[in-house]
Design a protein around this motif. Structure first.
Motif, mmCIF file in Angstrom:
data_model
loop_
_atom_site.group_PDB
_atom_site.id
_atom_site.type_symbol
_atom_site.label_atom_id
_atom_site.label_comp_id
_atom_site.label_asym_id
_atom_site.label_seq_id
_atom_site.Cartn_x
_atom_site.Cartn_y
_atom_site.Cartn_z
ATOM 1 N N VAL A 3 0.850 -1.191 0.000
ATOM 2 C CA VAL A 3 0.000 0.000 0.000
ATOM 3 C C VAL A 3 0.881 1.235 0.000
ATOM 4 O O VAL A 3 2.009 1.195 0.494
ATOM 5 C CB VAL A 3 -0.950 0.033 1.228
ATOM 6 C CG1 VAL A 3 -1.941 -1.103 1.186
ATOM 7 C CG2 VAL A 3 -0.175 -0.026 2.517
ATOM 8 N N PRO A 4 0.374 2.327 -0.565
ATOM 9 C CA PRO A 4 1.164 3.562 -0.516
ATOM 10 C C PRO A 4 1.194 4.110 0.905
ATOM 11 O O PRO A 4 0.154 4.343 1.511
ATOM 12 C CB PRO A 4 0.408 4.502 -1.463
ATOM 13 C CG PRO A 4 -0.972 3.938 -1.543
ATOM 14 C CD PRO A 4 -0.867 2.465 -1.278
ATOM 15 N N THR A 5 2.379 4.249 1.487
ATOM 16 C CA THR A 5 2.467 4.764 2.844
ATOM 17 C C THR A 5 2.600 6.279 2.821
ATOM 18 O O THR A 5 3.066 6.857 1.854
ATOM 19 C CB THR A 5 3.652 4.160 3.618
ATOM 20 O OG1 THR A 5 4.843 4.422 2.894
ATOM 21 C CG2 THR A 5 3.466 2.681 3.835
ATOM 22 N N ALA A 6 2.156 6.874 3.878
ATOM 23 C CA ALA A 6 2.200 8.325 4.021
ATOM 24 C C ALA A 6 2.801 8.644 5.382
ATOM 25 O O ALA A 6 3.119 7.758 6.155
ATOM 26 C CB ALA A 6 0.796 8.902 3.894
ATOM 27 N N THR A 7 2.919 9.893 5.670
ATOM 28 C CA THR A 7 3.465 10.313 6.957
ATOM 29 C C THR A 7 2.344 10.565 7.960
ATOM 30 O O THR A 7 2.418 11.464 8.774
ATOM 31 C CB THR A 7 4.323 11.574 6.791
ATOM 32 O OG1 THR A 7 3.512 12.586 6.193
ATOM 33 C CG2 THR A 7 5.546 11.298 5.954
ATOM 34 N N ILE A 8 1.315 9.767 7.902
ATOM 35 C CA ILE A 8 0.189 9.875 8.819
ATOM 36 C C ILE A 8 0.601 9.248 10.147
ATOM 37 O O ILE A 8 1.176 8.163 10.174
ATOM 38 C CB ILE A 8 -1.045 9.153 8.257
ATOM 39 C CG1 ILE A 8 -1.438 9.753 6.914
ATOM 40 C CG2 ILE A 8 -2.202 9.211 9.231
ATOM 41 C CD1 ILE A 8 -2.434 8.929 6.149
ATOM 42 N N ASP A 9 0.311 9.925 11.232
ATOM 43 C CA ASP A 9 0.711 9.459 12.554
ATOM 44 C C ASP A 9 -0.252 8.397 13.073
ATOM 45 O O ASP A 9 -1.455 8.625 13.157
ATOM 46 C CB ASP A 9 0.760 10.657 13.510
ATOM 47 C CG ASP A 9 1.390 10.301 14.843
ATOM 48 O OD1 ASP A 9 2.260 9.412 14.874
ATOM 49 O OD2 ASP A 9 1.012 10.925 15.850
ATOM 50 N N LEU A 10 0.273 7.234 13.410
ATOM 51 C CA LEU A 10 -0.478 6.161 14.051
ATOM 52 C C LEU A 10 0.209 5.878 15.369
ATOM 53 O O LEU A 10 1.399 5.573 15.402
ATOM 54 C CB LEU A 10 -0.502 4.906 13.184
ATOM 55 C CG LEU A 10 -1.121 3.657 13.799
ATOM 56 C CD1 LEU A 10 -2.590 3.885 14.146
ATOM 57 C CD2 LEU A 10 -0.980 2.475 12.859
ATOM 58 N N GLN A 11 -0.543 5.998 16.458
ATOM 59 C CA GLN A 11 0.028 5.759 17.788
ATOM 60 C C GLN A 11 -0.648 4.555 18.417
ATOM 61 O O GLN A 11 -1.859 4.397 18.315
ATOM 62 C CB GLN A 11 -0.144 6.985 18.664
ATOM 63 C CG GLN A 11 0.617 8.180 18.156
ATOM 64 C CD GLN A 11 0.470 9.374 19.080
ATOM 65 O OE1 GLN A 11 -0.144 9.311 20.137
ATOM 66 N NE2 GLN A 11 1.042 10.495 18.679
ATOM 67 N N LEU A 12 0.148 3.735 19.078
ATOM 68 C CA LEU A 12 -0.343 2.545 19.743
ATOM 69 C C LEU A 12 -0.114 2.691 21.237
ATOM 70 O O LEU A 12 0.975 3.080 21.663
ATOM 71 C CB LEU A 12 0.404 1.313 19.214
ATOM 72 C CG LEU A 12 -0.057 -0.020 19.775
ATOM 73 C CD1 LEU A 12 -0.070 -1.067 18.672
ATOM 74 C CD2 LEU A 12 0.840 -0.471 20.890
ATOM 75 N N HIS A 13 -1.142 2.400 22.024
ATOM 76 C CA HIS A 13 -1.056 2.471 23.481
ATOM 77 C C HIS A 13 -1.610 1.169 24.048
ATOM 78 O O HIS A 13 -2.691 0.726 23.653
ATOM 79 C CB HIS A 13 -1.888 3.631 24.031
ATOM 80 C CG HIS A 13 -1.570 4.946 23.398
ATOM 81 N ND1 HIS A 13 -0.505 5.723 23.784
ATOM 82 C CD2 HIS A 13 -2.177 5.616 22.396
ATOM 83 C CE1 HIS A 13 -0.474 6.815 23.056
ATOM 84 N NE2 HIS A 13 -1.469 6.767 22.198
#
Length: 106
Positions: A3-13
């Motif tokens: 998939v085309p990746t972007a600089t979108i922030d994904l945070q995991l807690h």
């Protein structure tokens, strides 16, 4: 999955209910949450997901767990995706009867 990746922030807690994923909502896009464990196949665990999303069925066992969020347009085409975030399953706590009763374990 490519998939085309972007600089979108994904945070995991890690929270008591499971793994919480925080990601931005995008106008006109639908968010799909994917998970894989120990480099197995990606599995879609949420369609049209809202943020925060809590994965309450975190797989047991060992091995790294990866998450990513893909954004799709109305036609279902993936337009971009977040980078992969990783965690490991939380170990299960085992209590023996002495520890539970307040005694010091041997």
């Amino acid at each position: 999955m490519t998939v085309p990746t972007a600089t979108i922030d994904l945070q995991l807690h890690l929270v008591p209910a499971g793994c919480r994923l925080d990601f931005p909502q995008q106008a006109g896009r639908f968010a799909y949450v994917y998970r894989r464990q120990a480099n197995q196949e990606w599995k879609c665990i949420a369609h049209n997901a809202c943020s925060p999303h809590i994965d309450r069925t975190v797989p047991a066992g060992s091995g790294r767990i990866d998450y990513l969020v893909c954004y799709c347009d109305a036609a279902g085409t993936i337009t971009e995706a977040t980078p992969v975030v990783q965690t490991y399953p939380a170990p299960l706590l085992h209590h023996n009867s002495a520890a539970t009763a307040g005694a010091r374990p041997a």
